[in-house]
Design a protein around this motif. Structure first.
Motif, PDB file in Angstrom:
ATOM      1  N   LEU A 164       0.823  -1.204   0.000  1.00  0.00           N
ATOM      2  CA  LEU A 164       0.000   0.000   0.000  1.00  0.00           C
ATOM      3  C   LEU A 164       0.863   1.262   0.000  1.00  0.00           C
ATOM      4  O   LEU A 164       0.545   2.245  -0.682  1.00  0.00           O
TER       5      LEU A 164
ATOM      6  N   GLY B  34      -6.064  -5.625   6.514  1.00  0.00           N
ATOM      7  CA  GLY B  34      -5.876  -4.449   5.678  1.00  0.00           C
ATOM      8  C   GLY B  34      -5.619  -3.195   6.504  1.00  0.00           C
ATOM      9  O   GLY B  34      -4.739  -2.390   6.179  1.00  0.00           O
TER      10      GLY B  34
ATOM     11  N   GLY C  56      -6.213   1.227   0.321  1.00  0.00           N
ATOM     12  CA  GLY C  56      -6.588   0.204   1.287  1.00  0.00           C
ATOM     13  C   GLY C  56      -8.090   0.026   1.346  1.00  0.00           C
ATOM     14  O   GLY C  56      -8.602  -1.105   1.354  1.00  0.00           O
TER      15      GLY C  56
ATOM     16  N   MET D  26      -2.262  -0.814   6.656  1.00  0.00           N
ATOM     17  CA  MET D  26      -2.269   0.643   6.452  1.00  0.00           C
ATOM     18  C   MET D  26      -1.564   1.352   7.601  1.00  0.00           C
ATOM     19  O   MET D  26      -0.784   2.278   7.397  1.00  0.00           O
TER      20      MET D  26
END
Length: 436
Positions: free
Chosen positions: A119, A358, A142, A362
């Motif tokens: 990411l 996720g 994300g 991030m």
């Protein structure tokens, strides 16, 4: 006359449905998507760094890894299709809880680090293209990746993943813009070259770690279960052995295509980096900006756009796969209802784990970590984590109480153990270099 026309039209439709292109589309499945997602931003960063540091001399490793990664992925797929359960689902039923959670924890941590690195690279790449705050883009990407995998219908989502694989062809385009000395490149691919130093072993482990990654095993095994459950006629092969021959043939074709595609793209990236960055004396990529600037004088601004767009496209493919495989690993270990074919309300814990992976990814990237360095070292972490996962999977797929009539045997088993041994030796070599 109308009935006859209708019959002719139906017959023609049936012929077309059995044509080579349609057969190819039906063959492409979990193995092809797994292979394509292997070339994620972590892989791109690793292959770019490898080519920049060691030039064409490291290219042979990707030819060498092809049969190893194809074998281990086919073994993972056979496990899922034969038992009707993923790797964690089999682990928690046939092995001690402590071993199950050791493996699951390794995979979850490695995936979260990989998600964060991917990411961050995607955010940095978009900043290169349009400017603006990369941290905002990290959150945006994300949210897109997690929302797509949670809210899209499974069949539609798989179609999206298949189309996303086209983004990898950007690196084939870059290859033909790099003015490659093909004789030197061919020599690097075909003639093995080994340097007994820390740089070589770290790079080799990073290549193996991003090429043969634990999340790929978990994803492909679980997706074989998903595909089987979607077909009302298909059953786990332990209880439907008459389905084994076509199922194994389809798995092998799918996996070989996916891994071949993955390695061809990887070779293109290494050769492009060797022909540009290494030749220009750029042996340590500090950021995606450095890589783009080094490419631009050779291939023009288009190389810069390819580099940035490729990272974004492959990240959109890989991040959902990373988050999904983490959720499968944890969900199956807890024996929760799992599966992307289920609605979120039918598998709340599974989707919550997916979203958490996720979100944690991030969060990791809101630190002063260089994106390309994070990508590179996440591949090294994957390489270290892969060893115990591969060893357990090889032992598991040889047990008849798990695999029934279809334990993995012969040359496939030999290649699987060879893959495990090679990964182990690379980790050992790296540790010895650090110690000595």
């Amino acid at each position: 006359m109308t009935d006859l026309s209708a019959k002719v039209a139906k017959d023609q439709s049936n012929v077309l449905a059995k044509g080579p292109f349609q057969r190819l589309l039906r063959t492409i499945g979990p193995g092809f998507i797994t292979g394509a997602s292997d070339d994620d931003p972590s892989g791109i960063g690793t292959y770019s760094q490898a080519g920049a540091q060691l030039g064409f001399s490291i290219s042979w490793t990707l030819l060498f890894t092809f049969p190893l990664m194809a074998a281990i992925q086919e073994i993972a797929a056979r496990l899922g299709r034969t038992t009707g359960r993923g790797i964690s689902g089999n682990l928690c039923r046939h092995y001690p809880v402590s071993l199950s959670w050791f493996v699951v924890t390794l995979v979850f941590v490695a995936n979260v680090v990989n998600i964060g690195a991917d990411l961050s690279a995607m955010g940095d790449a978009l900043k290169l293209l349009v400017g603006g705050p990369s941290s905002l883009y990290v959150v945006l990407f994300g949210a897109i990746c997690i929302s797509a995998i949670v809210f899209l219908n499974y069949s539609r989502y798989v179609t999206v993943l298949k189309w996303t694989t086209l983004s990898l062809f950007a690196y084939v385009g870059a290859l033909f813009l790099a003015h490659v000395p093909w004789g030197e490149a061919a020599s690097g691919i075909l003639i093995p070259s080994i340097s007994w130093n820390e740089t070589f072993f770290t790079t080799l482990l990073a290549i193996l770690g991003t090429t043969i990654s634990p999340y790929l095993f978990f994803w492909q095994a679980s997706e074989e279960v998903e595909e089987q459950q979607l077909d009302p006629k298909a059953k786990p092969l332990r209880w439907a052995p008459w389905q084994a021959s076509p199922a194994f043939s389809r798995i092998r074709a799918d996996t070989l295509m996916g891994m071949a595609f993955s390695n061809l793209i990887a070779i293109a990236i290494v050769i492009t980096s060797a022909a540009t960055l290494h030749k220009a004396g750029v042996t340590d990529i500090g950021s995606s900006t450095d890589a783009a600037k080094a490419l631009e004088p050779v291939a023009g601004r288009f190389a810069f756009v390819i580099f940035a767009a490729g990272i974004i496209g492959t990240g959109l493919l890989a991040v959902p796969v990373l988050a999904g495989s983490a959720a499968y690993a944890v969900g199956e270990a807890f024996r929760w209802p799992v599966g992307l074919e289920r609605r979120p309300k039918e598998a709340v814990a599974f989707y919550a784990t997916l979203a958490s992976a996720g979100a944690l990814g991030m969060g990791i990237m809101f630190t002063p970590i260089d994106p390309i360095k994070a990508l590179y070292w996440s591949a090294v972490i994957n390489g270290v984590c892969a060893v115990p996962v591969m060893a357990v999977m090889m032992q598991m797929t040889h047990r008849r109480e798990i695999m029934g009539e279809f334990p993995v045997q012969g040359w496939l088993r030999a290649l699987g153990w060879l893959s495990t041994l090679v990964m182990s030796l690379c980790v050992l070599g790296l540790v010895l270099q650090w110690v000595l």
